[in-house]
Design a protein around this motif. Structure first.
Motif, short mmCIF file in Angstrom:
data_model
loop_
_atom_site.label_atom_id
_atom_site.label_comp_id
_atom_site.label_asym_id
_atom_site.label_seq_id
_atom_site.Cartn_x
_atom_site.Cartn_y
_atom_site.Cartn_z
N LEU A 40 0.72 -1.09 0.13
CA LEU A 40 0.09 0.01 0.09
C LEU A 40 0.94 1.11 0.01
O LEU A 40 0.35 2.39 -0.50
CB LEU A 40 -0.94 -0.04 1.09
CG LEU A 40 -2.06 -1.11 1.26
CD1 LEU A 40 -2.87 -0.75 2.74
CD2 LEU A 40 -3.03 -1.12 0.05
N GLU A 41 2.15 1.22 0.65
CA GLU A 41 3.03 2.31 0.72
C GLU A 41 3.61 2.72 -0.79
O GLU A 41 3.78 3.87 -0.90
CB GLU A 41 3.90 2.06 1.65
CG GLU A 41 3.36 2.01 3.28
CD GLU A 41 4.47 1.42 4.07
OE1 GLU A 41 5.77 1.53 3.68
OE2 GLU A 41 4.10 1.29 5.30
N CYS A 43 1.94 2.87 -3.64
CA CYS A 43 0.65 3.43 -4.46
C CYS A 43 1.20 4.90 -4.84
O CYS A 43 1.58 5.47 -3.87
CB CYS A 43 -0.56 3.18 -3.88
SG CYS A 43 -1.25 1.39 -3.73
N THR A 44 0.94 5.10 -5.92
CA THR A 44 1.25 6.63 -6.41
C THR A 44 0.00 7.36 -6.41
O THR A 44 -0.07 8.55 -6.00
CB THR A 44 1.93 6.52 -7.82
OG1 THR A 44 1.04 5.89 -8.66
CG2 THR A 44 3.02 5.88 -7.69
N SER A 45 -1.12 6.70 -6.57
CA SER A 45 -2.51 7.43 -6.55
C SER A 45 -3.42 7.06 -5.02
O SER A 45 -3.27 6.06 -4.67
CB SER A 45 -3.09 7.16 -7.88
OG SER A 45 -3.81 5.94 -7.85
N GLU A 46 -3.67 7.76 -4.78
CA GLU A 46 -4.99 7.67 -3.43
C GLU A 46 -6.04 6.76 -3.97
O GLU A 46 -6.44 5.87 -3.26
CB GLU A 46 -5.29 9.10 -3.08
CG GLU A 46 -5.98 8.74 -1.74
CD GLU A 46 -6.56 10.13 -1.21
OE1 GLU A 46 -7.42 10.26 -0.58
OE2 GLU A 46 -5.90 11.07 -1.25
N ALA A 47 -6.38 6.84 -5.29
CA ALA A 47 -7.73 6.00 -5.64
C ALA A 47 -7.06 4.62 -5.64
O ALA A 47 -7.66 3.57 -5.11
CB ALA A 47 -8.10 6.48 -6.93
N THR A 48 -5.91 4.34 -6.33
CA THR A 48 -5.40 3.07 -6.20
C THR A 48 -5.08 2.14 -4.79
O THR A 48 -5.43 1.19 -4.62
CB THR A 48 -3.91 2.81 -7.12
OG1 THR A 48 -4.26 3.42 -8.44
CG2 THR A 48 -3.44 1.46 -6.83
N GLN A 49 -4.55 3.36 -4.06
CA GLN A 49 -4.51 2.85 -2.51
C GLN A 49 -5.75 2.42 -1.53
O GLN A 49 -5.78 1.44 -1.11
CB GLN A 49 -3.59 3.95 -1.84
CG GLN A 49 -3.20 3.76 -0.39
CD GLN A 49 -2.35 4.74 0.28
OE1 GLN A 49 -2.55 5.80 -0.04
NE2 GLN A 49 -1.78 4.15 1.27
N CYS A 50 -6.52 3.27 -2.20
CA CYS A 50 -8.06 2.94 -1.32
C CYS A 50 -8.51 1.61 -2.08
O CYS A 50 -8.82 0.72 -1.19
CB CYS A 50 -9.17 3.87 -1.80
SG CYS A 50 -8.82 5.61 -0.90
N GLU A 51 -8.44 1.13 -3.33
CA GLU A 51 -8.76 0.05 -3.96
C GLU A 51 -7.79 -1.27 -3.14
O GLU A 51 -8.67 -2.08 -3.05
CB GLU A 51 -8.43 0.04 -5.42
CG GLU A 51 -9.62 0.95 -6.41
CD GLU A 51 -9.28 0.79 -7.76
OE1 GLU A 51 -8.42 0.11 -8.40
OE2 GLU A 51 -9.95 1.74 -8.35
#
Length: 152
Positions: A40-41, A43-51
């Motif tokens: 999770l760390e 991830c470049t985008s917040e949307a991808t991290q949320c997914e």
């Protein structure tokens, strides 16, 4: 000893706690649990991290046994629609398009290919995926043969 019905995750713990050296070395044993998802760390985008967080939590709920079981069954669960692919015509095309979106636009991007993979259960499935992937690439297909030994 691991009893039948024990989860795969408990097997290493059972092996460690029943080791013949443990009674004399118990003061050196400390069990750690994973508490941080390193993926999770990155991830470049917040949307991808949320997914990824939603998917990781769903996987954890399966392994913890806290996910609801489908009524009138002993072991069926419902997979959220967000995690499923909608198959239009060809299932293999659907998988390839989901894993490698906009493939022709990323042919020179090494990271694009390093971050993705399609796992296949059999060699025949590997051949199908490889054939489809090659058909999506521009240019002629070239096959290079190799040998395990030199002929005399």
């Amino acid at each position: 000893m691991v009893h039948s019905g024990d989860s795969f995750a408990r097997q290493p713990l059972a092996n460690i706690t029943n080791h013949y050296l443990l009674p004399t070395r118990r003061q050196f044993l400390q069990i750690f649990t994973l508490t941080r998802n390193i993926r999770l760390e990155s991830c470049t985008s917040e949307a991808t991290q949320c997914e990824l967080i939603a998917f990781a939590n769903w996987i954890l709920s399966i392994s913890d046994g806290t996910i609801p079981i489908v009524e009138d069954t002993d072991d069926l669960i419902t997979i959220p629609d967000d995690f499923l692919l909608t198959i239009v015509d060809n299932p293999l095309h659907c998988i390839v398009d989901a894993i490698y979106p906009n493939l022709p636009n990323h042919l020179q991007d090494k990271a694009y290919f390093n971050d993705r993979a399609i796992l296949c259960p059999t060699l025949s499935a590997v051949d199908e995926v490889n054939s489809l992937m090659l058909s999506l690439l521009p240019g002629d297909k070239v096959e290079y043969l190799s040998a395990d030994s030199i002929s005399k």
